[in-house]
Design a protein around this motif. Structure first.
Motif, PDB file in Angstrom:
ATOM      1  N   ALA A  40    -128.596 -25.660 -11.977  1.00 26.68           N
ATOM      2  CA  ALA A  40    -129.997 -26.086 -12.047  1.00 26.68           C
ATOM      3  C   ALA A  40    -130.586 -26.050 -10.644  1.00 26.68           C
ATOM      4  O   ALA A  40    -129.886 -26.345  -9.666  1.00 26.68           O
ATOM      5  N   PRO A  41    -131.863 -25.700 -10.539  1.00 22.20           N
ATOM      6  CA  PRO A  41    -132.490 -25.593  -9.214  1.00 22.20           C
ATOM      7  C   PRO A  41    -132.439 -26.899  -8.412  1.00 22.20           C
ATOM      8  O   PRO A  41    -132.177 -26.886  -7.222  1.00 22.20           O
ATOM      9  N   ALA A  42    -132.675 -28.021  -9.057  1.00 23.51           N
ATOM     10  CA  ALA A  42    -132.668 -29.315  -8.357  1.00 23.51           C
ATOM     11  C   ALA A  42    -131.575 -30.189  -8.964  1.00 23.51           C
ATOM     12  O   ALA A  42    -131.843 -31.202  -9.592  1.00 23.51           O
ATOM     13  N   SER A  43    -130.330 -29.773  -8.791  1.00 24.75           N
ATOM     14  CA  SER A  43    -129.236 -30.495  -9.424  1.00 24.75           C
ATOM     15  C   SER A  43    -128.964 -31.820  -8.713  1.00 24.75           C
ATOM     16  O   SER A  43    -129.073 -31.931  -7.498  1.00 24.75           O
ATOM     17  N   ASP A  44    -128.619 -32.809  -9.489  1.00 24.38           N
ATOM     18  CA  ASP A  44    -128.301 -34.147  -8.997  1.00 24.38           C
ATOM     19  C   ASP A  44    -126.810 -34.187  -8.677  1.00 24.38           C
ATOM     20  O   ASP A  44    -125.976 -34.194  -9.574  1.00 24.38           O
ATOM     21  N   GLN A  45    -126.474 -34.207  -7.401  1.00 26.56           N
ATOM     22  CA  GLN A  45    -125.072 -34.146  -6.978  1.00 26.56           C
ATOM     23  C   GLN A  45    -124.279 -35.377  -7.405  1.00 26.56           C
ATOM     24  O   GLN A  45    -123.095 -35.270  -7.723  1.00 26.56           O
ATOM     25  N   LEU A  46    -124.929 -36.528  -7.443  1.00 33.89           N
ATOM     26  CA  LEU A  46    -124.249 -37.745  -7.872  1.00 33.89           C
ATOM     27  C   LEU A  46    -123.897 -37.654  -9.355  1.00 33.89           C
ATOM     28  O   LEU A  46    -122.776 -37.985  -9.755  1.00 33.89           O
TER      29      LEU A  46
ATOM     30  N   SER B  37    -119.610 -27.659 -20.230  1.00 32.56           N
ATOM     31  CA  SER B  37    -120.922 -27.032 -20.393  1.00 32.56           C
ATOM     32  C   SER B  37    -121.995 -27.780 -19.613  1.00 32.56           C
ATOM     33  O   SER B  37    -122.846 -27.164 -18.964  1.00 32.56           O
ATOM     34  N   ALA B  38    -121.961 -29.108 -19.678  1.00 33.18           N
ATOM     35  CA  ALA B  38    -122.956 -29.909 -18.965  1.00 33.18           C
ATOM     36  C   ALA B  38    -122.822 -29.724 -17.457  1.00 33.18           C
ATOM     37  O   ALA B  38    -123.828 -29.624 -16.744  1.00 33.18           O
ATOM     38  N   ILE B  39    -121.591 -29.677 -16.978  1.00 35.46           N
ATOM     39  CA  ILE B  39    -121.361 -29.492 -15.539  1.00 35.46           C
ATOM     40  C   ILE B  39    -121.872 -28.124 -15.097  1.00 35.46           C
ATOM     41  O   ILE B  39    -122.534 -28.005 -14.063  1.00 35.46           O
ATOM     42  N   ASP B  40    -121.583 -27.093 -15.888  1.00 39.69           N
ATOM     43  CA  ASP B  40    -122.066 -25.748 -15.550  1.00 39.69           C
ATOM     44  C   ASP B  40    -123.588 -25.707 -15.509  1.00 39.69           C
ATOM     45  O   ASP B  40    -124.183 -25.143 -14.590  1.00 39.69           O
ATOM     46  N   ALA B  41    -124.226 -26.310 -16.502  1.00 39.84           N
ATOM     47  CA  ALA B  41    -125.687 -26.303 -16.565  1.00 39.84           C
ATOM     48  C   ALA B  41    -126.288 -27.056 -15.383  1.00 39.84           C
ATOM     49  O   ALA B  41    -127.257 -26.596 -14.770  1.00 39.84           O
ATOM     50  N   LEU B  42    -125.704 -28.188 -15.052  1.00 37.89           N
ATOM     51  CA  LEU B  42    -126.222 -28.995 -13.955  1.00 37.89           C
ATOM     52  C   LEU B  42    -125.967 -28.325 -12.603  1.00 37.89           C
ATOM     53  O   LEU B  42    -126.812 -28.374 -11.710  1.00 37.89           O
ATOM     54  N   ALA B  43    -124.827 -27.670 -12.466  1.00 39.82           N
ATOM     55  CA  ALA B  43    -124.481 -27.032 -11.197  1.00 39.82           C
ATOM     56  C   ALA B  43    -125.436 -25.883 -10.857  1.00 39.82           C
ATOM     57  O   ALA B  43    -125.727 -25.639  -9.687  1.00 39.82           O
TER      58      ALA B  43
ATOM     59  N   LEU C  27    -123.492 -34.931 -11.046  1.00 42.03           N
ATOM     60  CA  LEU C  27    -122.476 -33.888 -11.146  1.00 42.03           C
ATOM     61  C   LEU C  27    -121.093 -34.461 -10.816  1.00 42.03           C
ATOM     62  O   LEU C  27    -120.116 -34.188 -11.530  1.00 42.03           O
ATOM     63  N   ALA C  28    -121.007 -35.265  -9.777  1.00 37.31           N
ATOM     64  CA  ALA C  28    -119.737 -35.887  -9.393  1.00 37.31           C
ATOM     65  C   ALA C  28    -119.244 -36.824 -10.493  1.00 37.31           C
ATOM     66  O   ALA C  28    -118.041 -36.861 -10.790  1.00 37.31           O
ATOM     67  N   ARG C  29    -120.149 -37.566 -11.119  1.00 37.20           N
ATOM     68  CA  ARG C  29    -119.764 -38.480 -12.205  1.00 37.20           C
ATOM     69  C   ARG C  29    -119.215 -37.713 -13.397  1.00 37.20           C
ATOM     70  O   ARG C  29    -118.233 -38.135 -14.023  1.00 37.20           O
ATOM     71  N   LEU C  30    -119.868 -36.607 -13.729  1.00 39.23           N
ATOM     72  CA  LEU C  30    -119.403 -35.799 -14.858  1.00 39.23           C
ATOM     73  C   LEU C  30    -118.018 -35.222 -14.572  1.00 39.23           C
ATOM     74  O   LEU C  30    -117.155 -35.205 -15.451  1.00 39.23           O
ATOM     75  N   LYS C  31    -117.809 -34.763 -13.358  1.00 42.06           N
ATOM     76  CA  LYS C  31    -116.502 -34.206 -12.993  1.00 42.06           C
ATOM     77  C   LYS C  31    -115.418 -35.281 -13.042  1.00 42.06           C
ATOM     78  O   LYS C  31    -114.297 -35.020 -13.488  1.00 42.06           O
ATOM     79  N   LYS C  32    -115.757 -36.483 -12.590  1.00 46.33           N
ATOM     80  CA  LYS C  32    -114.799 -37.584 -12.623  1.00 46.33           C
ATOM     81  C   LYS C  32    -114.449 -37.938 -14.068  1.00 46.33           C
ATOM     82  O   LYS C  32    -113.282 -38.169 -14.391  1.00 46.33           O
TER      83      LYS C  32
END
Length: 65
Positions: free
Chosen positions: A30-36, A22-28, A38-43
Motif C-alpha cells: 500500500a502507498p501509505a502503509s502503517d508499519q506498526l 494476504s493482509a500483510i502483502d496488501a498492507l506492505a 504491519l509489525a503486529r500482523l507479522k507478530k
C-alpha cells in the motif's frame, strides 16, 4: 482434546495464517502503509505458526528411545 478436535483447530489456524499472509502483502504494498500495523500482523502470524506446531506435536506419539 481429541485428535479430531486438534485437526479441526489446526485447519482453522492455518486458514487464519493464510489470511494474515494476504493482509500483510496488501498492507506492505500500500502507498501509505502503517508499519506498526504491519509489525503486529507479522507478530500474530508467527504466534499462529507456533500454535500450529504445538498442536501438530500433540498428534505425534512420543517415541521412547
Amino acid at each position: 482434546m481429541d485428535e479430531a478436535e486438534i485437526i479441526r483447530q489446526i485447519g482453522e489456524l492455518r486458514q487464519e495464517h493464510r489470511d494474515l499472509d494476504s493482509a500483510i502483502d496488501a498492507l506492505a504494498f500500500a502507498p501509505a502503509s502503517d508499519q506498526l500495523q504491519l509489525a503486529r500482523l507479522k507478530k500474530r502470524k508467527l504466534a499462529l505458526k507456533d500454535q500450529i506446531a504445538a498442536l501438530e506435536d500433540q498428534l505425534i506419539p512420543d517415541i521412547i528411545a
